[in-house]
Design a protein around this motif. Structure first.
Motif, PDB file in Angstrom:
ATOM      1  N   LYS A  44      40.571  51.067  35.451  1.00 56.04           N
ATOM      2  CA  LYS A  44      41.124  50.099  36.400  1.00 56.04           C
ATOM      3  C   LYS A  44      42.493  49.622  35.916  1.00 56.04           C
ATOM      4  O   LYS A  44      42.635  49.134  34.790  1.00 56.04           O
ATOM      5  CB  LYS A  44      40.172  48.913  36.584  1.00 56.04           C
ATOM      6  CG  LYS A  44      38.841  49.282  37.239  1.00 56.04           C
ATOM      7  CD  LYS A  44      38.113  48.039  37.729  1.00 56.04           C
ATOM      8  CE  LYS A  44      38.824  47.400  38.909  1.00 56.04           C
ATOM      9  NZ  LYS A  44      38.099  46.236  39.461  1.00 56.04           N
ATOM     10  N   VAL A  45      43.481  49.778  36.799  1.00 55.22           N
ATOM     11  CA  VAL A  45      44.870  49.438  36.475  1.00 55.22           C
ATOM     12  C   VAL A  45      45.349  48.334  37.411  1.00 55.22           C
ATOM     13  O   VAL A  45      45.071  48.368  38.610  1.00 55.22           O
ATOM     14  CB  VAL A  45      45.797  50.661  36.651  1.00 55.22           C
ATOM     15  CG1 VAL A  45      47.234  50.321  36.239  1.00 55.22           C
ATOM     16  CG2 VAL A  45      45.278  51.863  35.864  1.00 55.22           C
TER      17      VAL A  45
ATOM     18  N   TYR B 167      42.356  38.422  36.467  1.00 58.64           N
ATOM     19  CA  TYR B 167      42.064  39.383  35.397  1.00 58.64           C
ATOM     20  C   TYR B 167      40.579  39.403  35.028  1.00 58.64           C
ATOM     21  O   TYR B 167      40.008  40.468  34.750  1.00 58.64           O
ATOM     22  CB  TYR B 167      42.915  39.081  34.172  1.00 58.64           C
ATOM     23  CG  TYR B 167      44.373  39.415  34.352  1.00 58.64           C
ATOM     24  CD1 TYR B 167      44.780  40.711  34.665  1.00 58.64           C
ATOM     25  CD2 TYR B 167      45.364  38.442  34.227  1.00 58.64           C
ATOM     26  CE1 TYR B 167      46.116  41.025  34.851  1.00 58.64           C
ATOM     27  CE2 TYR B 167      46.711  38.743  34.407  1.00 58.64           C
ATOM     28  CZ  TYR B 167      47.073  40.045  34.721  1.00 58.64           C
ATOM     29  OH  TYR B 167      48.407  40.350  34.908  1.00 58.64           O
ATOM     30  N   LEU B 168      39.941  38.242  35.047  1.00 56.69           N
ATOM     31  CA  LEU B 168      38.508  38.196  34.732  1.00 56.69           C
ATOM     32  C   LEU B 168      37.677  38.902  35.796  1.00 56.69           C
ATOM     33  O   LEU B 168      36.781  39.690  35.485  1.00 56.69           O
ATOM     34  CB  LEU B 168      38.050  36.740  34.584  1.00 56.69           C
ATOM     35  CG  LEU B 168      38.460  36.030  33.289  1.00 56.69           C
ATOM     36  CD1 LEU B 168      38.109  34.547  33.375  1.00 56.69           C
ATOM     37  CD2 LEU B 168      37.758  36.672  32.082  1.00 56.69           C
ATOM     38  N   SER B 169      37.978  38.633  37.062  1.00 56.05           N
ATOM     39  CA  SER B 169      37.191  39.242  38.149  1.00 56.05           C
ATOM     40  C   SER B 169      37.500  40.736  38.294  1.00 56.05           C
ATOM     41  O   SER B 169      36.633  41.523  38.676  1.00 56.05           O
ATOM     42  CB  SER B 169      37.467  38.526  39.475  1.00 56.05           C
ATOM     43  OG  SER B 169      38.827  38.623  39.837  1.00 56.05           O
ATOM     44  N   GLY B 170      38.736  41.129  37.976  1.00 54.53           N
ATOM     45  CA  GLY B 170      39.110  42.532  38.128  1.00 54.53           C
ATOM     46  C   GLY B 170      38.641  43.424  37.005  1.00 54.53           C
ATOM     47  O   GLY B 170      38.488  44.626  37.196  1.00 54.53           O
ATOM     48  N   ASN B 171      38.399  42.833  35.828  1.00 51.99           N
ATOM     49  CA  ASN B 171      37.931  43.600  34.673  1.00 51.99           C
ATOM     50  C   ASN B 171      38.799  44.841  34.440  1.00 51.99           C
ATOM     51  O   ASN B 171      38.317  45.970  34.347  1.00 51.99           O
ATOM     52  CB  ASN B 171      36.465  44.013  34.870  1.00 51.99           C
ATOM     53  CG  ASN B 171      35.825  44.480  33.574  1.00 51.99           C
ATOM     54  OD1 ASN B 171      36.229  44.072  32.479  1.00 51.99           O
ATOM     55  ND2 ASN B 171      34.837  45.360  33.693  1.00 51.99           N
ATOM     56  N   TYR B 172      40.103  44.615  34.312  1.00 54.21           N
ATOM     57  CA  TYR B 172      41.055  45.720  34.225  1.00 54.21           C
ATOM     58  C   TYR B 172      41.093  46.329  32.821  1.00 54.21           C
ATOM     59  O   TYR B 172      40.962  45.632  31.814  1.00 54.21           O
ATOM     60  CB  TYR B 172      42.450  45.245  34.617  1.00 54.21           C
ATOM     61  CG  TYR B 172      42.527  44.835  36.065  1.00 54.21           C
ATOM     62  CD1 TYR B 172      42.556  45.801  37.069  1.00 54.21           C
ATOM     63  CD2 TYR B 172      42.525  43.486  36.428  1.00 54.21           C
ATOM     64  CE1 TYR B 172      42.606  45.438  38.410  1.00 54.21           C
ATOM     65  CE2 TYR B 172      42.578  43.114  37.768  1.00 54.21           C
ATOM     66  CZ  TYR B 172      42.611  44.087  38.752  1.00 54.21           C
ATOM     67  OH  TYR B 172      42.641  43.730  40.078  1.00 54.21           O
ATOM     68  N   ASP B 173      41.294  47.638  32.792  1.00 55.15           N
ATOM     69  CA  ASP B 173      41.466  48.360  31.530  1.00 55.15           C
ATOM     70  C   ASP B 173      42.924  48.405  31.117  1.00 55.15           C
ATOM     71  O   ASP B 173      43.227  48.501  29.922  1.00 55.15           O
ATOM     72  CB  ASP B 173      40.954  49.803  31.672  1.00 55.15           C
ATOM     73  CG  ASP B 173      39.497  49.874  32.079  1.00 55.15           C
ATOM     74  OD1 ASP B 173      38.650  49.496  31.266  1.00 55.15           O
ATOM     75  OD2 ASP B 173      39.223  50.309  33.224  1.00 55.15           O
TER      76      ASP B 173
ATOM     77  N   TYR C 120      53.153  36.901  33.468  1.00 54.56           N
ATOM     78  CA  TYR C 120      52.186  37.359  34.459  1.00 54.56           C
ATOM     79  C   TYR C 120      51.022  38.132  33.853  1.00 54.56           C
ATOM     80  O   TYR C 120      50.081  38.474  34.562  1.00 54.56           O
ATOM     81  CB  TYR C 120      52.896  38.185  35.545  1.00 54.56           C
ATOM     82  CG  TYR C 120      53.737  37.293  36.417  1.00 54.56           C
ATOM     83  CD1 TYR C 120      53.165  36.485  37.396  1.00 54.56           C
ATOM     84  CD2 TYR C 120      55.119  37.213  36.228  1.00 54.56           C
ATOM     85  CE1 TYR C 120      53.931  35.631  38.162  1.00 54.56           C
ATOM     86  CE2 TYR C 120      55.894  36.368  37.002  1.00 54.56           C
ATOM     87  CZ  TYR C 120      55.296  35.578  37.964  1.00 54.56           C
ATOM     88  OH  TYR C 120      56.061  34.728  38.725  1.00 54.56           O
ATOM     89  N   PHE C 121      51.077  38.419  32.550  1.00 55.30           N
ATOM     90  CA  PHE C 121      49.872  38.954  31.903  1.00 55.30           C
ATOM     91  C   PHE C 121      49.476  38.119  30.686  1.00 55.30           C
ATOM     92  O   PHE C 121      48.629  38.499  29.900  1.00 55.30           O
ATOM     93  CB  PHE C 121      50.028  40.436  31.528  1.00 55.30           C
ATOM     94  CG  PHE C 121      51.193  40.760  30.626  1.00 55.30           C
ATOM     95  CD1 PHE C 121      51.137  40.507  29.267  1.00 55.30           C
ATOM     96  CD2 PHE C 121      52.335  41.361  31.134  1.00 55.30           C
ATOM     97  CE1 PHE C 121      52.192  40.825  28.427  1.00 55.30           C
ATOM     98  CE2 PHE C 121      53.408  41.693  30.311  1.00 55.30           C
ATOM     99  CZ  PHE C 121      53.336  41.423  28.947  1.00 55.30           C
ATOM    100  N   LEU C 122      50.059  36.928  30.577  1.00 51.17           N
ATOM    101  CA  LEU C 122      49.795  36.049  29.443  1.00 51.17           C
ATOM    102  C   LEU C 122      48.307  35.734  29.242  1.00 51.17           C
ATOM    103  O   LEU C 122      47.825  35.747  28.099  1.00 51.17           O
ATOM    104  CB  LEU C 122      50.600  34.763  29.604  1.00 51.17           C
ATOM    105  CG  LEU C 122      50.804  33.908  28.358  1.00 51.17           C
ATOM    106  CD1 LEU C 122      51.518  34.679  27.263  1.00 51.17           C
ATOM    107  CD2 LEU C 122      51.590  32.647  28.707  1.00 51.17           C
ATOM    108  N   PRO C 123      47.525  35.458  30.299  1.00 54.28           N
ATOM    109  CA  PRO C 123      46.117  35.091  30.066  1.00 54.28           C
ATOM    110  C   PRO C 123      45.308  36.133  29.318  1.00 54.28           C
ATOM    111  O   PRO C 123      44.392  35.789  28.565  1.00 54.28           O
ATOM    112  CB  PRO C 123      45.570  34.896  31.487  1.00 54.28           C
ATOM    113  CG  PRO C 123      46.759  34.557  32.314  1.00 54.28           C
ATOM    114  CD  PRO C 123      47.885  35.352  31.731  1.00 54.28           C
ATOM    115  N   VAL C 124      45.622  37.423  29.479  1.00 53.97           N
ATOM    116  CA  VAL C 124      44.752  38.460  28.901  1.00 53.97           C
ATOM    117  C   VAL C 124      44.826  38.501  27.385  1.00 53.97           C
ATOM    118  O   VAL C 124      43.932  39.052  26.738  1.00 53.97           O
ATOM    119  CB  VAL C 124      45.070  39.864  29.482  1.00 53.97           C
ATOM    120  CG1 VAL C 124      44.950  39.854  30.992  1.00 53.97           C
ATOM    121  CG2 VAL C 124      46.436  40.377  29.051  1.00 53.97           C
TER     122      VAL C 124
END
Length: 361
Positions: A4-5, A79-85, A99-103
Motif C-alpha cells: 500500500k502506497v 496513516y493509521l486507517s490506511g496502514n500504508y507500507d 505531511y508525513f510527520l506523524p508516521v
C-alpha cells in the motif's frame, strides 16, 4: 499481498511534479500495489478520474501551515486507517515533511521515500531548518537531477537520480499537429514561434522573454503555456508593451504535446530548476532549446541545447535568432539518451525499489 502506497505532491495545478506523478502512477503495476493520493486542494486534484480507474483513493487534508494541529491529527488518522507500507513524497522543499510527520512516531513505520523535484526555493531558511530533520527520518532519497538532490539533502547524504518519465511516443514530431495549431492561431509560414511551458510564477521568469520581444523581428511570436498567480501581471506587461498580437498566454493543456510541434524554438529563462520535464518533452519533439544557466546541465540530451546567463540578454537574443534559422529535421532524433525517460521504465524502476526496500523494514 499488495503493497500500500500513499503519494504526496499532487495538486490541482498542472506542473512538472503533477505530470511526473501522473506519468509514473498510470504505469504502475497494480497487481503488486494499491496507491492512494494525499492532497490539500479543496477543488480536488488533476487526473483524479484516471487514478480512480485503478481503485485509488483521493484523500484530502487541510494545509499544515494554515491548520497545523487539525492537519496533524487528520494526517495521523489517515496513516493509521490506511496502514500504508510506503509513503512517497514528491516535493520542491524539505518543509513538505510535515505531511508525513506523524508516521515517524509509529511503532511500525512505513518506508519513507522523499523525491526532490527542484533545485532551489525563495524560502531557503525554512528549507534548511527542515532539511536537517528530513535527513534523519527518510529511508530512500530520490531526486530528478544532481542539482535537485544536493538542494534537498545537502552534500553529506547519498541519493539516487530518477529521471522524470514521459510518454516518449506522444512527443515525437507530428507535422499534422503543427499545421493544425498554426492555422488555429493564425501563424504564417514565415513566422517564428518561441515557446515556454510552465507555471506563471516568478521562478519561471516568463517576463524575461516578453521584455526581449521588442528587440526581435515582428514575425517572432511567443507562446506561454501555463497558469499561475502572475497571469494578470504578465497580461498587463504584454498590453503595456503593445505585444498582444505577438505574445500569447494559453492556459494549461492536457494535449500540451501538440503545442511543442507548433513551436520553432523552446525557451526557458528560469531562475532555478531541477531537471525540467518540459525540456525532455521539447527535445523529444526535436526542438532546439535555449535555457538559463540556472538549469541542471543534465538537461542537455541532444545537440541543439544551450545554457546562457540571464545577465547576458544580447547573447539570448542572438542565440534565438541563430536557432530560429536552423533547418532541423525534427523526425531525425537520436533516442539513445532519451529512452531512459520512458515513463514505463521509470515506473518499473520505482516499483522494484519500493518492494525491495519495504521488505527490509
Amino acid at each position: 499481498m499488495k503493497k500500500k502506497v500513499i503519494v504526496i505532491g499532487m495538486t490541482n495545478i498542472l506542473g512538472g511534479v503533477e505530470t511526473f506523478i501522473r506519468n509514473t502512477y498510470l504505469n504502475f503495476d497494480y497487481s503488486k500495489f494499491e496507491v492512494d493520493f494525499l492532497h490539500h486542494s479543496k477543488s480536488g486534484i488533476l487526473f483524479e478520474n484516471e487514478f480512480k480507474k485503478n481503485s485509488s483513493n483521493i484523500i484530502y487534508c487541510e494545509k499544515f501551515l494554515r491548520h497545523p494541529i487539525k492537519s496533524y491529527f487528520r494526517l495521523k488518522q489517515i496513516y493509521l486507517s490506511g496502514n500504508y507500507d510506503i509513503v512517497h513524497c514528491n516535493a520542491c522543499s524539505a518543509n513538505m515533511l510535515v505531511y508525513f510527520l506523524p508516521v515517524i512516531f509509529f511503532k511500525k513505520k512505513p518506508l519513507i521515500v522523499m523525491h526532490s523535484h527542484n533545485g532551489s526555493s525563495h524560502k531557503k531558511l525554512r528549507h534548511y531548518i527542515f532539511r536537517f530533520i528530513l535527513n534523519k527520518i527518510v529511508d530512500v532519497r530520490y531526486a530528478c537531477s544532481d542539482v535537485a538532490g544536493k538542494w534537498m539533502y545537502g552534500g553529506k547524504y547519498e541519493f539516487e537520480v530518477i529521471p522524470n518519465g514521459i510518454n516518449l511516443d506522444s512527443f515525437r514530431f507530428n507535422y499534422e499537429y503543427r499545421k493544425s495549431l498554426r492555422k488555429t492561431y493564425d501563424i504564417e509560414d514565415n513566422d517564428v514561434v518561441l515557446g515556454s511551458v510552465g507555471r506563471l510564477e516568478n521562478v519561471k521568469n516568463h517576463k524575461y522573454i516578453i521584455d526581449m520581444m521588442k528587440e526581435l523581428p515582428y514575425n517572432y511570436k511567443y507562446f506561454i503555456i501555463g497558469e499561475g498567480s502572475l497571469k494578470k501581471d504578465l497580461e498587463e506587461q504584454i498590453e503595456k508593451m503593445n505585444l498582444r498580437n505577438r505574445v500569447f498566454i494559453v492556459k494549461n493543456k492536457l494535449d500540451v504535446n501538440e503545442f511543442y510541434q507548433m513551436f520553432d524554438v523552446f525557451v526557458m529563462p528560469s531562475l532555478f530548476e531541477g531537471l525540467p520535464m518540459v525540456c525532455i518533452e521539447a527535445q523529444t519533439s526535436g526542438l532546439p532549446l535555449i535555457l538559463s544557466d540556472n538549469i541542471s546541465k543534465n538537461t542537455k540530451l541532444s545537440e541543439n541545447v544551450c545554457f546562457i546567463d540571464l545577465n547576458n540578454q544580447i547573447k539570448w537574443k542572438n542565440k534565438i535568432l541563430e536557432y530560429a534559422g536552423l533547418n532541423l529535421n525534427r523526425n531525425n532524433i537520436d533516442m539513445k539518451y532519451l529512452n531512459k525517460f520512458d515513463s514505463r521504465k521509470v515506473a518499473e524502476k520505482i516499483g522494484k525499489k519500493f518492494i525491495s526496500e519495504s521488505e527490509k523494514k
